[in-house]
Design an enzyme around this catalytic site. Structure first.
Site: not given
Length: 327
Positions: A117, A141
């Site tokens: 990501t 995350y």
């Protein structure tokens, strides 16, 4: 058979990847615990229910299917939740990936394409982020994904576990044939939230923060069509099959759009108003994230062919109107 294990293959991106793999001549074997995925999204190959942290179950699946590679999408991915419950992300994402890597090595499956990501870059405003940019995640995350990237490098050095890492920017859209699409519970992604508001499934779209240092005060993101994204994963798999070394690629368009620009386009595409309300900034949200994806273009031959706002919203709207998955 050319089996490929797809972790998280019942999820949004994973299910689209399974369709792309099947079209490219592979047999996608979905491995998913259905905590956030949908059984109805598994349409393109076998399904094995299991948790990434269950090493014995992973070993059984590797033994049964003998996959030649892994596409690893299985992860928790909500930024807000990762800020509130970091332990969930270190346990599920990192511990699960560790079990997966160890099972793959034991089985002699030494090719992994990993779903990472742009959140690993953190908040770096007014910068087009390429693969050499510093990784400074500001939420659990992004930190968990960066840790998995480090893990893959370690296993490459020790066990020759070759990998391609894709750092995504914001993924949107749906399968152009409307066979599968984007649906989360709870929903946190902008385009489906907009479409829910458009057709009355929610009262309004909440825009979190209107005082960011952007032209209209709302966050700016780089949106890439899910079909373009999964095409890159097939190219990444072929990269590894060709015996090339491990590599990191960004996937985005190089163009950023604000939340308000996306809502404006949604009104044009659907022909309906988007009811909007405003809220405070959310912890962990960056001001602007825009990709530099020249490496993917030059080295993989990847193109973001469907990644216009109108096309992404149009495809998402078509699928949205067909109904949603059911557990």
């Amino acid at each position: 058979m050319r089996n490929v294990l797809v972790t998280g293959g019942a999820g949004y991106i994973g299910s689209h990847a399974c369709k792309a793999l099947k079209a490219a001549g592979y047999v996608p074997v979905t491995y998913d615990n259905l905590s956030t995925g949908w059984a109805d999204a598994v349409k393109f190959g076998p399904f094995e229910k299991g948790d990434l942290r269950d090493r014995a179950r992973l070993d059984d699946v590797f033994a049964a299917y003998k996959p030649e590679a892994v596409l690893h999408f299985g992860a928790l991915s909500q930024v807000g939740e990762s800020m509130r419950e970091p332990g969930l992300y270190w346990d599920n994402n990192v511990a699960g990936s560790l079990a997966l890597c160890q099972a793959a090595i034991t089985a002699g499956c030494l090719r992994i394409v990993f779903s990472s990501t742009c959140a690993t870059y953190g908040d770096q405003d007014n910068v087009v982020l390429d693969e050499t940019a510093a990784q400074c995640p500001i939420n659990s995350y992004g930190a968990s994904k960066r840790a998995i990237e480090d893990m893959l490098q370690n296993f490459d050095a020790s066990h020759d576990l070759k990998h391609v890492v894709f750092r995504y920017f914001n993924v949107a859209g749906a399968d152009p044939d409307a066979e599968i699409g984007e649906f989360h519970q709870p929903e946190t992604h902008l385009v489906p939230l907009i479409l829910d508001a458009v057709d009355g499934r929610r009262d309004a779209l909440t825009i979190f923060g209107t005082d960011y240092d952007t032209p209209d005060g709302t966050c700016i993101r780089d949106y890439v069509h899910v079909s373009d994204l999964v095409d890159a994963h097939v190219l990444g798999l072929k990269w590894l099959e060709a015996g090339k070394d491990s590599r990191v690629f960004n996937l985005g368009t190089g163009t950023g759009f604000s939340v308000r620009e996306v809502t404006d386009q949604a009104e044009k595409t659907t022909g309906r108003p988007v009811p909007i309300e405003f809220g405070e900034r959310r912890p962990g949200d960056c001001t602007k994230l825009v990709s530099g994806s020249e490496r993917a273009s030059k080295e993989l031959g990847w193109r973001s062919e469907r990644s216009t706002l109108d096309q992404m919203i149009s495809d998402a709207w078509r699928w949205h109107q067909t109904g949603h998955y059911e557990k």
